[in-house]
Motif scaffolding. Sequence first.
Motif, PDB file in Angstrom:
ATOM      1  N   TRP A  26       0.830  -1.205   0.000  1.00 50.41           N
ATOM      2  CA  TRP A  26       0.000   0.000   0.000  1.00 50.41           C
ATOM      3  C   TRP A  26       0.866   1.258   0.000  1.00 50.41           C
ATOM      4  N   HIS A  27       1.996   1.184   0.707  1.00 51.48           N
ATOM      5  CA  HIS A  27       2.909   2.328   0.724  1.00 51.48           C
ATOM      6  C   HIS A  27       3.415   2.625  -0.683  1.00 51.48           C
ATOM      7  N   LYS A  28       3.689   1.576  -1.423  1.00 47.39           N
ATOM      8  CA  LYS A  28       4.144   1.738  -2.811  1.00 47.39           C
ATOM      9  C   LYS A  28       3.010   2.266  -3.688  1.00 47.39           C
ATOM     10  N   LEU A  29       1.798   1.789  -3.406  1.00 47.45           N
ATOM     11  CA  LEU A  29       0.649   2.151  -4.229  1.00 47.45           C
ATOM     12  C   LEU A  29       0.288   3.638  -4.092  1.00 47.45           C
ATOM     13  N   ILE A  30       0.409   4.185  -2.884  1.00 43.96           N
ATOM     14  CA  ILE A  30       0.010   5.586  -2.698  1.00 43.96           C
ATOM     15  C   ILE A  30       0.990   6.561  -3.354  1.00 43.96           C
ATOM     16  N   LYS A  31       2.100   6.051  -3.857  1.00 44.23           N
ATOM     17  CA  LYS A  31       3.046   6.902  -4.577  1.00 44.23           C
ATOM     18  C   LYS A  31       2.719   6.997  -6.062  1.00 44.23           C
ATOM     19  N   THR A  32       1.639   6.330  -6.455  1.00 38.70           N
ATOM     20  CA  THR A  32       1.217   6.404  -7.856  1.00 38.70           C
ATOM     21  C   THR A  32       0.832   7.838  -8.204  1.00 38.70           C
ATOM     22  N   LYS A  33       1.341   8.349  -9.305  1.00 36.61           N
ATOM     23  CA  LYS A  33       1.108   9.749  -9.689  1.00 36.61           C
ATOM     24  C   LYS A  33      -0.374  10.061  -9.851  1.00 36.61           C
ATOM     25  N   GLN A  34      -1.112   9.098 -10.350  1.00 35.96           N
ATOM     26  CA  GLN A  34      -2.543   9.305 -10.593  1.00 35.96           C
ATOM     27  C   GLN A  34      -3.278   9.698  -9.304  1.00 35.96           C
ATOM     28  N   LEU A  35      -2.799   9.192  -8.178  1.00 36.73           N
ATOM     29  CA  LEU A  35      -3.446   9.450  -6.898  1.00 36.73           C
ATOM     30  C   LEU A  35      -3.238  10.886  -6.422  1.00 36.73           C
ATOM     31  N   TRP A  36      -2.209  11.518  -6.940  1.00 38.15           N
ATOM     32  CA  TRP A  36      -1.861  12.860  -6.479  1.00 38.15           C
ATOM     33  C   TRP A  36      -2.218  13.937  -7.492  1.00 38.15           C
ATOM     34  N   ARG A  37      -2.949  13.577  -8.543  1.00 36.07           N
ATOM     35  CA  ARG A  37      -3.360  14.572  -9.526  1.00 36.07           C
ATOM     36  C   ARG A  37      -4.299  15.603  -8.905  1.00 36.07           C
ATOM     37  N   HIS A  38      -5.165  15.137  -7.997  1.00 37.35           N
ATOM     38  CA  HIS A  38      -6.085  16.039  -7.303  1.00 37.35           C
ATOM     39  C   HIS A  38      -6.006  15.721  -5.813  1.00 37.35           C
ATOM     40  N   VAL A  39      -5.586  16.696  -5.014  1.00 35.82           N
ATOM     41  CA  VAL A  39      -5.367  16.480  -3.584  1.00 35.82           C
ATOM     42  C   VAL A  39      -6.407  17.261  -2.785  1.00 35.82           C
ATOM     43  N   THR A  40      -7.159  16.553  -1.939  1.00 39.59           N
ATOM     44  CA  THR A  40      -8.130  17.173  -1.036  1.00 39.59           C
ATOM     45  C   THR A  40      -7.562  17.141   0.375  1.00 39.59           C
ATOM     46  N   LEU A  41      -7.193  18.313   0.882  1.00 35.67           N
ATOM     47  CA  LEU A  41      -6.577  18.357   2.211  1.00 35.67           C
ATOM     48  C   LEU A  41      -7.603  18.218   3.319  1.00 35.67           C
ATOM     49  N   ASN A  42      -8.839  18.689   3.085  1.00 32.60           N
ATOM     50  CA  ASN A  42      -9.937  18.515   4.044  1.00 32.60           C
ATOM     51  C   ASN A  42      -9.563  18.957   5.451  1.00 32.60           C
ATOM     52  N   GLY A  43      -8.955  20.142   5.561  1.00 33.06           N
ATOM     53  CA  GLY A  43      -8.612  20.682   6.869  1.00 33.06           C
ATOM     54  C   GLY A  43      -7.260  20.251   7.398  1.00 33.06           C
ATOM     55  N   MET A  44      -6.569  19.390   6.684  1.00 31.10           N
ATOM     56  CA  MET A  44      -5.258  18.931   7.131  1.00 31.10           C
ATOM     57  C   MET A  44      -4.250  20.078   7.035  1.00 31.10           C
ATOM     58  N   ARG A  45      -3.545  20.348   8.122  1.00 34.72           N
ATOM     59  CA  ARG A  45      -2.573  21.435   8.138  1.00 34.72           C
ATOM     60  C   ARG A  45      -1.281  21.017   7.447  1.00 34.72           C
ATOM     61  N   ILE A  46      -0.735  21.937   6.663  1.00 34.43           N
ATOM     62  CA  ILE A  46       0.573  21.706   6.055  1.00 34.43           C
ATOM     63  C   ILE A  46       1.627  22.247   7.009  1.00 34.43           C
ATOM     64  N   VAL A  47       2.469  21.369   7.535  1.00 39.01           N
ATOM     65  CA  VAL A  47       3.497  21.767   8.494  1.00 39.01           C
ATOM     66  C   VAL A  47       4.755  22.221   7.768  1.00 39.01           C
ATOM     67  N   ASP A  48       5.188  21.408   6.808  1.00 41.60           N
ATOM     68  CA  ASP A  48       6.392  21.718   6.027  1.00 41.60           C
ATOM     69  C   ASP A  48       5.963  22.127   4.622  1.00 41.60           C
ATOM     70  N   TRP A  49       5.813  23.424   4.394  1.00 37.82           N
ATOM     71  CA  TRP A  49       5.317  23.917   3.110  1.00 37.82           C
ATOM     72  C   TRP A  49       6.312  23.656   1.982  1.00 37.82           C
ATOM     73  N   LYS A  50       7.594  23.730   2.294  1.00 41.32           N
ATOM     74  CA  LYS A  50       8.615  23.494   1.278  1.00 41.32           C
ATOM     75  C   LYS A  50       8.566  22.058   0.777  1.00 41.32           C
ATOM     76  N   LYS A  51       8.455  21.116   1.699  1.00 42.44           N
ATOM     77  CA  LYS A  51       8.389  19.706   1.321  1.00 42.44           C
ATOM     78  C   LYS A  51       7.094  19.405   0.576  1.00 42.44           C
ATOM     79  N   ALA A  52       5.998  20.006   1.030  1.00 39.08           N
ATOM     80  CA  ALA A  52       4.719  19.801   0.352  1.00 39.08           C
ATOM     81  C   ALA A  52       4.783  20.312  -1.081  1.00 39.08           C
ATOM     82  N   THR A  53       5.413  21.467  -1.269  1.00 36.95           N
ATOM     83  CA  THR A  53       5.561  22.032  -2.615  1.00 36.95           C
ATOM     84  C   THR A  53       6.376  21.105  -3.501  1.00 36.95           C
TER      85      THR A  53
END
Length: 402
Positions: free
Chosen positions: A37-64
């Motif tokens: 599952w850890h390998k699967l969530i790195k699939t690019k298709q999964l990150w095309r649209h990201v819903t944060l739903n209130g999740m705070r971004i702690v490290d903005w540089k890494k997130a970018t």
Amino acid sequence: MAHQTTISSLPAYCLLHIFQTLPLRDVINCGRVCKSWHKLIKTKQLWRHVTLNGMRIVDWKKATQNFKKWKTKGLDFFDGNLADFDRVLPTPQLCELLKKLKDQLQYLRFGVLITDVLDFILSSNQFVGLEVLSVELLMTADYLSPRASSVEYFDVGRLGKLHQLRVLRINLDECISYSSFSFSGGLSALSGLKQLRILSLTSLKSNNTYECGFLTNLTELVELQLGDACALPLEAYKSISQLSHLRRLKLISGVCKCSNTTCQCEWVDLIGKLTNLVELDLEFINTIHRLNGSLLKMKKLRMLKVLPLEQNFTPNKTAFSVQDAEQSNIPDVLDGLTWLKSLQWGVYCPLEAFDTQNGNSGRLNVDIKDNTGTLTAVKDKLQLCLPNTEILILPVISAEEE
């Protein structure tokens, strides 16, 4: 023995489809379940649209860096909460993130947003690929902190540069001072958004430069939401009445200058030309009592929502009030609308009539407890008028009592 299918035995494409429906926080947690599952969530298709739903971004540089790496095209920051101002996104970090992703972003949705961020997006002239821009609540920074400075002039016409837009929602906070915060200037520039299908400017305020002729050019609109409805010039409603593809219309706030017995507002008749409407939402407008003739022309109308104008709760005018239930009056506006599938009807009720414990307070509260039986009586009367329609009564609490 019958073979049992577990989630672990599902093929990767099925798991990927499930993961795509989850908020980012849950996706990350899924990646901690096992190596596969850890390998699967790195699939690019999964990150095309990201819903944060209130999740705070702690490290903005890494997130970018991650959003850049996975070619993220859509970011949804809205968590459904517009009251928690402590969760407003930090302007410098957010602008830096957007700057790095400007060439790949197609979808942006915000909850509460400071005007400086929107000003940054429009000033850079580099977000030309945006197809969806949605801001649920736009406000100046000084509203959150008196010491903060913020952009107070916003020329909505600059949005006309985003030629790829299909969805545009820019809503404002009622507390913003419109004398210093210009929102209606430059509207004619929006006529270039030929691909626009959804437009929401619900807190739009009318002034001497209210330009609404641009609506005629937005021929692909299927959903339109406008504020200050009764102050819109007649030309605006003439433009709206020509939108043949329009399916959903929402008009908010407005008091006509006519008397209740001799109202001559022509907009009421003009919207009767929108015969393809499926949903109509009318909130806090005092000319609703004249709408029956126009509604009878909308044979495709399936959902009607009406909220009362707080200044006027008398029978046969704006809304079905507490007194209506007692006097057995059915609003004339609903006569003959037998094809309606859903009706949402606002009822003004004094705050003391309801149980407001456990956080049950607010302008609209569909979960409010009915102690008086009044709401049940209202629904029963409406059900007699429209026996085949699903009816939802919306208690409306006065802003003063709220």
